[in-house]
Each structure stands twice: as C-alpha cells, then as structure tokens.
Design a protein around this motif. Sequence first.
Motif, PDB file in Angstrom:
ATOM      1  N   LEU A   1       0.828  -1.201   0.000  1.00 33.78           N
ATOM      2  CA  LEU A   1       0.000   0.000   0.000  1.00 33.78           C
ATOM      3  C   LEU A   1       0.866   1.256   0.000  1.00 33.78           C
ATOM      4  O   LEU A   1       0.629   2.202  -0.748  1.00 33.78           O
ATOM      5  CB  LEU A   1      -0.939  -0.017   1.211  1.00 33.78           C
ATOM      6  CG  LEU A   1      -1.961   1.099   1.325  1.00 33.78           C
ATOM      7  CD1 LEU A   1      -2.883   1.123   0.114  1.00 33.78           C
ATOM      8  CD2 LEU A   1      -2.774   0.914   2.600  1.00 33.78           C
TER       9      LEU A   1
ATOM     10  N   CYS B   1      -5.669   3.455   7.777  1.00 28.53           N
ATOM     11  CA  CYS B   1      -6.787   3.565   6.832  1.00 28.53           C
ATOM     12  C   CYS B   1      -7.243   5.015   6.690  1.00 28.53           C
ATOM     13  O   CYS B   1      -7.535   5.471   5.579  1.00 28.53           O
ATOM     14  CB  CYS B   1      -7.949   2.684   7.272  1.00 28.53           C
ATOM     15  SG  CYS B   1      -7.614   0.919   7.071  1.00 28.53           S
TER      16      CYS B   1
ATOM     17  N   TYR C   1      -4.789   6.860   4.451  1.00 34.34           N
ATOM     18  CA  TYR C   1      -4.933   6.530   3.036  1.00 34.34           C
ATOM     19  C   TYR C   1      -6.347   6.765   2.500  1.00 34.34           C
ATOM     20  O   TYR C   1      -6.598   6.549   1.317  1.00 34.34           O
ATOM     21  CB  TYR C   1      -4.557   5.069   2.783  1.00 34.34           C
ATOM     22  CG  TYR C   1      -3.075   4.800   2.848  1.00 34.34           C
ATOM     23  CD1 TYR C   1      -2.190   5.403   1.970  1.00 34.34           C
ATOM     24  CD2 TYR C   1      -2.558   3.922   3.790  1.00 34.34           C
ATOM     25  CE1 TYR C   1      -0.839   5.145   2.020  1.00 34.34           C
ATOM     26  CE2 TYR C   1      -1.203   3.649   3.848  1.00 34.34           C
ATOM     27  CZ  TYR C   1      -0.350   4.260   2.957  1.00 34.34           C
ATOM     28  OH  TYR C   1       0.995   4.002   3.007  1.00 34.34           O
TER      29      TYR C   1
ATOM     30  N   PHE D   1      -8.650  -2.190   3.175  1.00 35.80           N
ATOM     31  CA  PHE D   1      -7.281  -2.515   3.572  1.00 35.80           C
ATOM     32  C   PHE D   1      -7.023  -4.010   3.423  1.00 35.80           C
ATOM     33  O   PHE D   1      -5.946  -4.420   3.009  1.00 35.80           O
ATOM     34  CB  PHE D   1      -7.021  -2.072   5.021  1.00 35.80           C
ATOM     35  CG  PHE D   1      -5.642  -2.419   5.501  1.00 35.80           C
ATOM     36  CD1 PHE D   1      -4.564  -1.605   5.219  1.00 35.80           C
ATOM     37  CD2 PHE D   1      -5.423  -3.570   6.254  1.00 35.80           C
ATOM     38  CE1 PHE D   1      -3.292  -1.927   5.662  1.00 35.80           C
ATOM     39  CE2 PHE D   1      -4.159  -3.900   6.701  1.00 35.80           C
ATOM     40  CZ  PHE D   1      -3.089  -3.078   6.397  1.00 35.80           C
TER      41      PHE D   1
ATOM     42  N   MET E   1      -4.973  -5.948  -3.521  1.00 37.41           N
ATOM     43  CA  MET E   1      -4.539  -4.616  -3.935  1.00 37.41           C
ATOM     44  C   MET E   1      -4.698  -4.380  -5.435  1.00 37.41           C
ATOM     45  O   MET E   1      -3.752  -4.075  -6.118  1.00 37.41           O
ATOM     46  CB  MET E   1      -3.078  -4.393  -3.538  1.00 37.41           C
ATOM     47  CG  MET E   1      -2.803  -4.494  -2.068  1.00 37.41           C
ATOM     48  SD  MET E   1      -3.689  -3.279  -1.122  1.00 37.41           S
ATOM     49  CE  MET E   1      -2.759  -1.845  -1.530  1.00 37.41           C
TER      50      MET E   1
ATOM     51  N   PRO F   1      -5.177   4.063  -6.116  1.00 38.22           N
ATOM     52  CA  PRO F   1      -5.216   4.917  -4.933  1.00 38.22           C
ATOM     53  C   PRO F   1      -6.311   5.965  -5.043  1.00 38.22           C
ATOM     54  O   PRO F   1      -6.556   6.489  -6.123  1.00 38.22           O
ATOM     55  CB  PRO F   1      -3.847   5.604  -4.918  1.00 38.22           C
ATOM     56  CG  PRO F   1      -3.000   4.822  -5.859  1.00 38.22           C
ATOM     57  CD  PRO F   1      -3.909   4.134  -6.832  1.00 38.22           C
TER      58      PRO F   1
END
Length: 63
Positions: A4, A42, A45, A52, A56, A60
């Motif tokens: 991340l 979290c 971001y 989370f 992935m 973003p």
Amino acid sequence: MKELRSIHGLSQEYLIEHTGLDIFHFENGSKNPTTVSLAVLCDFYHITLGEFFTPMNYPPKEK
C-alpha cells in the motif's frame, strides 16, 4: 502495508512522520499492528478497513 505504501510512492519515514505509527516494525513482521493502528493507517490513506484487507487491485483514492 508495504504494498500500500509503495502504491502511494511513500517512504517509511514519511508515513511515520504523518501517522506516528511504527511502520518499520509492522512491515518487517517484528510487531503486529493493533486495530487502532490499522484505523490510523486507513484514515491516512482514505480507505476503509475492509478495503485494507482486500487484494490490492484498486487505484489509490484521491485525497
């Protein structure tokens, strides 16, 4: 966590400065994050805890 962070192009130092979390130890596995730490991450971001823990493959989010 490392993936991340990499997706967002951030260094561990930057993340530590802006969250106060012990990212180095979380990423190398010497410590496990608490639920509070995960919530802070979290929030940083702008993702949910559910996001989370999902694979992935999402871009973003804009801040």
